[in-house]
Scaffold this motif. Structure first.
Motif, PDB file in Angstrom:
ATOM      1  N   PHE A   1     -41.736-117.892  38.899  1.00  0.00           N
ATOM      2  CA  PHE A   1     -41.418-119.057  39.069  1.00  0.00           C
ATOM      3  C   PHE A   1     -41.810-119.743  37.784  1.00  0.00           C
ATOM      4  O   PHE A   1     -41.270-120.919  37.253  1.00  0.00           O
ATOM      5  CB  PHE A   1     -42.119-119.910  40.003  1.00  0.00           C
ATOM      6  CG  PHE A   1     -41.437-119.154  41.550  1.00  0.00           C
ATOM      7  CD1 PHE A   1     -39.915-119.730  41.835  1.00  0.00           C
ATOM      8  CD2 PHE A   1     -42.328-118.551  42.360  1.00  0.00           C
ATOM      9  CE1 PHE A   1     -39.823-119.103  43.075  1.00  0.00           C
ATOM     10  CE2 PHE A   1     -41.714-118.097  43.452  1.00  0.00           C
ATOM     11  CZ  PHE A   1     -40.475-118.133  43.613  1.00  0.00           C
ATOM     12  N   PHE A   2     -42.904-119.091  36.883  1.00  0.00           N
ATOM     13  CA  PHE A   2     -43.084-119.416  35.508  1.00  0.00           C
ATOM     14  C   PHE A   2     -43.645-118.502  34.734  1.00  0.00           C
ATOM     15  O   PHE A   2     -43.782-117.388  34.928  1.00  0.00           O
ATOM     16  CB  PHE A   2     -44.345-120.561  35.516  1.00  0.00           C
ATOM     17  CG  PHE A   2     -45.435-120.395  36.256  1.00  0.00           C
ATOM     18  CD1 PHE A   2     -46.573-119.595  35.551  1.00  0.00           C
ATOM     19  CD2 PHE A   2     -45.730-120.247  37.564  1.00  0.00           C
ATOM     20  CE1 PHE A   2     -47.649-119.056  36.029  1.00  0.00           C
ATOM     21  CE2 PHE A   2     -46.970-119.764  38.070  1.00  0.00           C
ATOM     22  CZ  PHE A   2     -47.770-119.195  37.330  1.00  0.00           C
TER      23      PHE A   2
ATOM     24  N   THR B   1     -39.280-121.318  35.272  1.00  0.00           N
ATOM     25  CA  THR B   1     -38.234-120.581  35.065  1.00  0.00           C
ATOM     26  C   THR B   1     -36.895-121.295  36.033  1.00  0.00           C
ATOM     27  O   THR B   1     -37.178-122.346  36.776  1.00  0.00           O
ATOM     28  CB  THR B   1     -38.324-119.080  35.754  1.00  0.00           C
ATOM     29  OG1 THR B   1     -38.482-119.270  36.893  1.00  0.00           O
ATOM     30  CG2 THR B   1     -39.362-118.656  35.070  1.00  0.00           C
ATOM     31  N   ASP B   2     -35.608-120.847  35.972  1.00  0.00           N
ATOM     32  CA  ASP B   2     -34.551-121.468  36.834  1.00  0.00           C
ATOM     33  C   ASP B   2     -35.050-121.145  38.452  1.00  0.00           C
ATOM     34  O   ASP B   2     -34.470-121.773  39.092  1.00  0.00           O
ATOM     35  CB  ASP B   2     -33.081-120.617  36.550  1.00  0.00           C
ATOM     36  CG  ASP B   2     -32.790-121.116  35.097  1.00  0.00           C
ATOM     37  OD1 ASP B   2     -33.341-122.139  34.516  1.00  0.00           O
ATOM     38  OD2 ASP B   2     -31.809-120.261  34.713  1.00  0.00           O
ATOM     39  N   ASP B   3     -35.743-120.148  38.771  1.00  0.00           N
ATOM     40  CA  ASP B   3     -35.906-119.718  39.947  1.00  0.00           C
ATOM     41  C   ASP B   3     -36.743-120.751  40.784  1.00  0.00           C
ATOM     42  O   ASP B   3     -36.557-121.240  41.876  1.00  0.00           O
ATOM     43  CB  ASP B   3     -36.875-118.404  40.158  1.00  0.00           C
ATOM     44  CG  ASP B   3     -35.705-117.099  39.825  1.00  0.00           C
ATOM     45  OD1 ASP B   3     -34.518-117.455  40.290  1.00  0.00           O
ATOM     46  OD2 ASP B   3     -36.430-116.377  39.389  1.00  0.00           O
ATOM     47  N   VAL B   4     -37.643-121.550  40.129  1.00  0.00           N
ATOM     48  CA  VAL B   4     -38.684-122.621  40.709  1.00  0.00           C
ATOM     49  C   VAL B   4     -37.648-123.936  40.819  1.00  0.00           C
ATOM     50  O   VAL B   4     -37.697-124.370  41.858  1.00  0.00           O
ATOM     51  CB  VAL B   4     -39.630-122.944  39.694  1.00  0.00           C
ATOM     52  CG1 VAL B   4     -39.198-123.780  38.571  1.00  0.00           C
ATOM     53  CG2 VAL B   4     -40.674-123.752  40.513  1.00  0.00           C
ATOM     54  N   PHE B   5     -36.617-124.093  40.018  1.00  0.00           N
ATOM     55  CA  PHE B   5     -35.870-125.170  40.355  1.00  0.00           C
ATOM     56  C   PHE B   5     -34.822-125.008  41.300  1.00  0.00           C
ATOM     57  O   PHE B   5     -34.374-125.961  42.182  1.00  0.00           O
ATOM     58  CB  PHE B   5     -35.027-125.525  38.843  1.00  0.00           C
ATOM     59  CG  PHE B   5     -36.043-125.987  37.965  1.00  0.00           C
ATOM     60  CD1 PHE B   5     -36.660-127.469  37.871  1.00  0.00           C
ATOM     61  CD2 PHE B   5     -36.209-125.343  36.893  1.00  0.00           C
ATOM     62  CE1 PHE B   5     -37.130-127.701  36.615  1.00  0.00           C
ATOM     63  CE2 PHE B   5     -36.944-125.761  35.577  1.00  0.00           C
ATOM     64  CZ  PHE B   5     -37.421-127.002  35.904  1.00  0.00           C
ATOM     65  N   GLN B   6     -34.547-123.628  41.727  1.00  0.00           N
ATOM     66  CA  GLN B   6     -33.526-123.325  42.643  1.00  0.00           C
ATOM     67  C   GLN B   6     -34.493-123.744  43.944  1.00  0.00           C
ATOM     68  O   GLN B   6     -33.680-123.763  45.100  1.00  0.00           O
ATOM     69  CB  GLN B   6     -33.273-121.807  42.810  1.00  0.00           C
ATOM     70  CG  GLN B   6     -32.117-121.469  41.568  1.00  0.00           C
ATOM     71  CD  GLN B   6     -32.053-120.135  41.500  1.00  0.00           C
ATOM     72  OE1 GLN B   6     -32.285-119.450  42.187  1.00  0.00           O
ATOM     73  NE2 GLN B   6     -31.079-119.735  40.230  1.00  0.00           N
TER      74      GLN B   6
END
Length: 237
Positions: free
Chosen positions: A19-20, A33-38
Protein backbone atom coordinates in the motif's frame (compact mmCIF):
# COMPACT_ATOMS: atom_id res chain seq x y z
CA UNK A 1 12.77 -5.90 10.58
CA UNK A 2 12.29 -2.13 10.56
CA UNK A 3 8.97 -0.31 11.00
CA UNK A 4 8.38 0.08 7.24
CA UNK A 5 8.91 -3.63 6.60
CA UNK A 6 6.65 -4.54 9.51
CA UNK A 7 3.70 -2.83 7.83
CA UNK A 8 4.08 -5.19 4.87
CA UNK A 9 4.08 -8.34 7.00
CA UNK A 10 1.15 -9.92 8.83
CA UNK A 11 1.78 -12.87 11.16
CA UNK A 12 5.27 -13.20 9.65
CA UNK A 13 4.04 -13.48 6.06
CA UNK A 14 4.63 -11.01 3.25
CA UNK A 15 1.51 -9.23 2.01
CA UNK A 16 0.55 -9.80 -1.62
CA UNK A 17 -0.12 -6.07 -2.06
CA UNK A 18 1.91 -3.08 -1.01
CA UNK A 19 0.00 0.00 0.00
CA UNK A 20 3.04 2.28 0.10
CA UNK A 21 6.66 2.30 -0.97
CA UNK A 22 9.62 3.27 1.17
CA UNK A 23 10.98 6.41 -0.49
CA UNK A 24 12.69 7.97 2.49
CA UNK A 25 16.06 8.06 0.77
CA UNK A 26 14.81 9.59 -2.49
CA UNK A 27 11.75 11.60 -1.48
CA UNK A 28 12.08 11.95 2.29
CA UNK A 29 8.97 9.86 3.03
CA UNK A 30 6.67 7.20 1.64
CA UNK A 31 4.69 6.99 -1.61
CA UNK A 32 1.16 5.61 -1.58
CA UNK A 33 0.37 3.02 -4.26
CA UNK A 34 -2.79 2.56 -6.32
CA UNK A 35 -3.76 -0.36 -4.07
CA UNK A 36 -4.33 1.91 -1.07
CA UNK A 37 -6.65 4.16 -3.07
CA UNK A 38 -8.62 1.13 -4.25
CA UNK A 39 -9.42 0.36 -0.62
CA UNK A 40 -11.46 3.54 -0.48
CA UNK A 41 -13.57 2.49 -3.45
CA UNK A 42 -15.08 -0.39 -1.47
CA UNK A 43 -18.65 -0.22 -0.20
CA UNK A 44 -17.68 0.22 3.45
CA UNK A 45 -14.68 2.46 2.88
CA UNK A 46 -15.77 4.89 5.60
CA UNK A 47 -15.49 2.03 8.11
CA UNK A 48 -11.81 1.72 7.15
CA UNK A 49 -11.24 5.40 7.87
CA UNK A 50 -12.99 5.09 11.23
CA UNK A 51 -11.01 1.96 12.14
CA UNK A 52 -7.69 3.60 11.27
CA UNK A 53 -8.58 6.63 13.37
CA UNK A 54 -9.60 4.37 16.26
CA UNK A 55 -6.29 2.50 16.19
CA UNK A 56 -4.38 5.76 16.19
CA UNK A 57 -6.43 7.09 19.11
CA UNK A 58 -5.51 3.98 21.13
CA UNK A 59 -1.81 4.63 20.55
CA UNK A 60 -2.16 8.36 21.25
CA UNK A 61 -3.91 7.62 24.54
CA UNK A 62 -0.88 5.73 25.87
CA UNK A 63 1.36 8.63 24.88
CA UNK A 64 -1.00 11.21 26.34
CA UNK A 65 -1.19 9.36 29.66
CA UNK A 66 2.61 8.98 29.62
CA UNK A 67 2.30 5.25 30.18
CA UNK A 68 3.67 2.15 28.46
CA UNK A 69 1.00 0.51 26.30
CA UNK A 70 0.75 -2.51 28.61
CA UNK A 71 -0.30 -0.29 31.51
CA UNK A 72 -3.16 1.41 29.69
CA UNK A 73 -6.27 -0.66 30.42
CA UNK A 74 -9.13 -0.28 27.95
CA UNK A 75 -12.72 -1.15 28.79
CA UNK A 76 -16.21 -0.56 27.42
CA UNK A 77 -18.38 1.98 29.25
CA UNK A 78 -21.77 0.63 28.02
CA UNK A 79 -22.25 3.86 26.06
CA UNK A 80 -20.44 2.65 22.95
CA UNK A 81 -17.08 4.14 23.96
CA UNK A 82 -13.80 2.47 24.92
CA UNK A 83 -12.23 4.21 27.91
CA UNK A 84 -8.75 4.09 29.41
CA UNK A 85 -8.53 4.03 33.20
CA UNK A 86 -5.26 3.82 35.10
CA UNK A 87 -7.00 4.37 38.49
CA UNK A 88 -5.81 7.98 38.53
CA UNK A 89 -7.14 9.33 35.26
CA UNK A 90 -10.01 8.19 33.05
CA UNK A 91 -9.98 9.10 29.35
CA UNK A 92 -12.53 8.48 26.60
CA UNK A 93 -10.50 6.86 23.83
CA UNK A 94 -12.53 5.95 20.78
CA UNK A 95 -15.69 4.34 19.45
CA UNK A 96 -15.84 0.65 20.36
CA UNK A 97 -17.33 -0.16 16.96
CA UNK A 98 -14.45 1.44 15.07
CA UNK A 99 -11.81 -0.29 17.16
CA UNK A 100 -13.35 -3.77 16.84
CA UNK A 101 -14.49 -3.79 13.22
CA UNK A 102 -11.27 -4.75 11.39
CA UNK A 103 -11.19 -8.44 12.22
CA UNK A 104 -14.88 -8.92 11.44
CA UNK A 105 -14.58 -7.45 7.94
CA UNK A 106 -17.93 -5.65 8.23
CA UNK A 107 -19.73 -8.90 9.12
CA UNK A 108 -21.75 -9.88 12.18
CA UNK A 109 -19.60 -11.90 14.60
CA UNK A 110 -22.34 -14.48 15.03
CA UNK A 111 -24.15 -14.98 11.70
CA UNK A 112 -21.83 -13.23 9.18
CA UNK A 113 -24.60 -10.92 7.94
CA UNK A 114 -23.24 -7.64 6.47
CA UNK A 115 -22.98 -4.82 8.99
CA UNK A 116 -21.70 -1.27 9.07
CA UNK A 117 -20.42 0.83 11.96
CA UNK A 118 -22.09 3.96 10.57
CA UNK A 119 -24.85 4.73 13.08
CA UNK A 120 -27.07 6.30 10.43
CA UNK A 121 -27.51 3.08 8.46
CA UNK A 122 -30.24 0.50 9.07
CA UNK A 123 -27.80 -2.37 9.66
CA UNK A 124 -25.44 -0.45 11.94
CA UNK A 125 -23.77 -2.94 14.28
CA UNK A 126 -24.42 -3.28 17.99
CA UNK A 127 -21.58 -3.74 20.47
CA UNK A 128 -22.46 -7.01 22.16
CA UNK A 129 -21.11 -8.64 25.31
CA UNK A 130 -20.36 -12.26 24.38
CA UNK A 131 -20.74 -13.26 28.03
CA UNK A 132 -23.89 -11.52 29.31
CA UNK A 133 -23.94 -9.44 32.46
CA UNK A 134 -25.46 -12.41 34.30
CA UNK A 135 -21.92 -13.80 34.47
CA UNK A 136 -21.31 -11.41 37.37
CA UNK A 137 -23.74 -13.50 39.42
CA UNK A 138 -21.05 -16.19 39.35
CA UNK A 139 -18.05 -13.93 39.87
CA UNK A 140 -18.31 -10.15 40.16
CA UNK A 141 -14.67 -9.87 39.07
CA UNK A 142 -15.31 -11.31 35.61
CA UNK A 143 -14.38 -8.58 33.07
CA UNK A 144 -17.77 -8.20 31.38
CA UNK A 145 -16.74 -4.87 29.86
CA UNK A 146 -13.26 -6.05 28.92
CA UNK A 147 -12.25 -5.89 25.26
CA UNK A 148 -11.94 -9.69 25.11
CA UNK A 149 -15.70 -9.96 25.74
CA UNK A 150 -16.84 -7.44 23.11
CA UNK A 151 -17.94 -8.26 19.56
CA UNK A 152 -19.95 -6.51 16.87
CA UNK A 153 -23.33 -8.07 16.13
CA UNK A 154 -26.12 -7.31 13.71
CA UNK A 155 -29.32 -6.00 15.37
CA UNK A 156 -31.10 -9.26 14.53
CA UNK A 157 -28.59 -11.42 16.43
CA UNK A 158 -28.27 -9.04 19.33
CA UNK A 159 -31.90 -8.10 19.97
CA UNK A 160 -34.10 -9.51 17.20
CA UNK A 161 -36.95 -12.00 17.54
CA UNK A 162 -34.48 -14.91 17.72
CA UNK A 163 -31.69 -12.79 19.15
CA UNK A 164 -29.13 -13.61 21.79
CA UNK A 165 -30.14 -11.10 24.48
CA UNK A 166 -28.73 -12.51 27.77
CA UNK A 167 -28.31 -16.11 26.57
CA UNK A 168 -24.95 -17.87 26.42
CA UNK A 169 -23.62 -18.58 22.89
CA UNK A 170 -22.69 -22.08 21.73
CA UNK A 171 -19.23 -23.49 22.41
CA UNK A 172 -18.14 -23.16 18.77
CA UNK A 173 -18.78 -19.43 19.06
CA UNK A 174 -16.58 -19.42 22.16
CA UNK A 175 -13.80 -20.87 20.00
CA UNK A 176 -14.44 -18.10 17.46
CA UNK A 177 -14.06 -15.50 20.22
CA UNK A 178 -10.74 -17.02 21.27
CA UNK A 179 -9.58 -17.03 17.66
CA UNK A 180 -10.53 -13.35 17.31
CA UNK A 181 -8.64 -12.39 20.45
CA UNK A 182 -5.56 -14.33 19.36
CA UNK A 183 -5.66 -12.66 15.95
CA UNK A 184 -5.63 -9.19 17.52
CA UNK A 185 -2.79 -10.19 19.84
CA UNK A 186 -0.54 -11.81 17.23
CA UNK A 187 -1.14 -9.04 14.69
CA UNK A 188 0.06 -6.46 17.25
CA UNK A 189 -3.22 -4.55 17.22
CA UNK A 190 -3.14 -1.56 19.63
CA UNK A 191 -5.51 -3.53 21.89
CA UNK A 192 -2.96 -6.34 22.19
CA UNK A 193 -1.61 -5.33 25.59
CA UNK A 194 -5.08 -4.86 27.03
CA UNK A 195 -6.19 -8.30 25.82
CA UNK A 196 -3.10 -9.95 27.31
CA UNK A 197 -3.49 -8.17 30.63
CA UNK A 198 -7.17 -9.07 30.87
CA UNK A 199 -7.00 -12.72 29.80
CA UNK A 200 -3.47 -14.13 30.20
CA UNK A 201 0.13 -13.94 29.03
CA UNK A 202 0.12 -17.18 27.02
CA UNK A 203 -2.29 -18.73 24.52
CA UNK A 204 -3.16 -21.68 26.81
CA UNK A 205 -3.79 -19.27 29.69
CA UNK A 206 -6.10 -17.14 27.56
CA UNK A 207 -7.98 -20.19 26.30
CA UNK A 208 -8.35 -21.37 29.89
CA UNK A 209 -9.58 -17.93 30.96
CA UNK A 210 -12.42 -18.02 28.43
CA UNK A 211 -13.29 -21.64 29.19
CA UNK A 212 -13.42 -20.89 32.91
CA UNK A 213 -15.78 -17.98 32.26
CA UNK A 214 -17.88 -20.22 30.02
CA UNK A 215 -18.12 -22.95 32.66
CA UNK A 216 -18.99 -20.36 35.28
CA UNK A 217 -21.71 -18.83 33.09
CA UNK A 218 -23.13 -22.26 32.28
CA UNK A 219 -23.51 -23.08 35.97
CA UNK A 220 -24.95 -19.65 36.80
CA UNK A 221 -27.45 -19.70 33.96
CA UNK A 222 -28.59 -23.26 34.60
CA UNK A 223 -26.99 -24.99 31.62
CA UNK A 224 -29.43 -25.97 28.91
CA UNK A 225 -29.28 -25.36 25.20
CA UNK A 226 -26.85 -22.65 24.12
CA UNK A 227 -27.75 -19.92 21.64
CA UNK A 228 -26.63 -20.12 18.02
CA UNK A 229 -28.08 -18.18 15.06
CA UNK A 230 -28.67 -19.35 11.52
CA UNK A 231 -25.85 -18.27 9.21
CA UNK A 232 -26.84 -15.23 7.11
CA UNK A 233 -23.66 -14.65 5.10
CA UNK A 234 -20.42 -16.19 3.95
CA UNK A 235 -17.85 -17.20 6.57
CA UNK A 236 -15.09 -14.61 6.39
CA UNK A 237 -13.24 -15.15 9.67
Amino acid sequence: MNVIDAFHNVHGQELSKRFFMDARKTHGGIILTDDVFQLFEAQNSKDLVDETEARWRLVETAWDMNLPKHLVQIQHDDQGILVADNKIRRVNVTSAKSALNGYQKSRCFYCFAPITIDQFFEHSADVDHFFPHKLRECDIQKPINGVANLVLACPSCNRGQQGKFDRLPSVNLLERLHKRNEYLITSHHPLRETLIAQTGFTEPARRGFLQDAYNCATLTMGGGKKWKPAQSGISVF
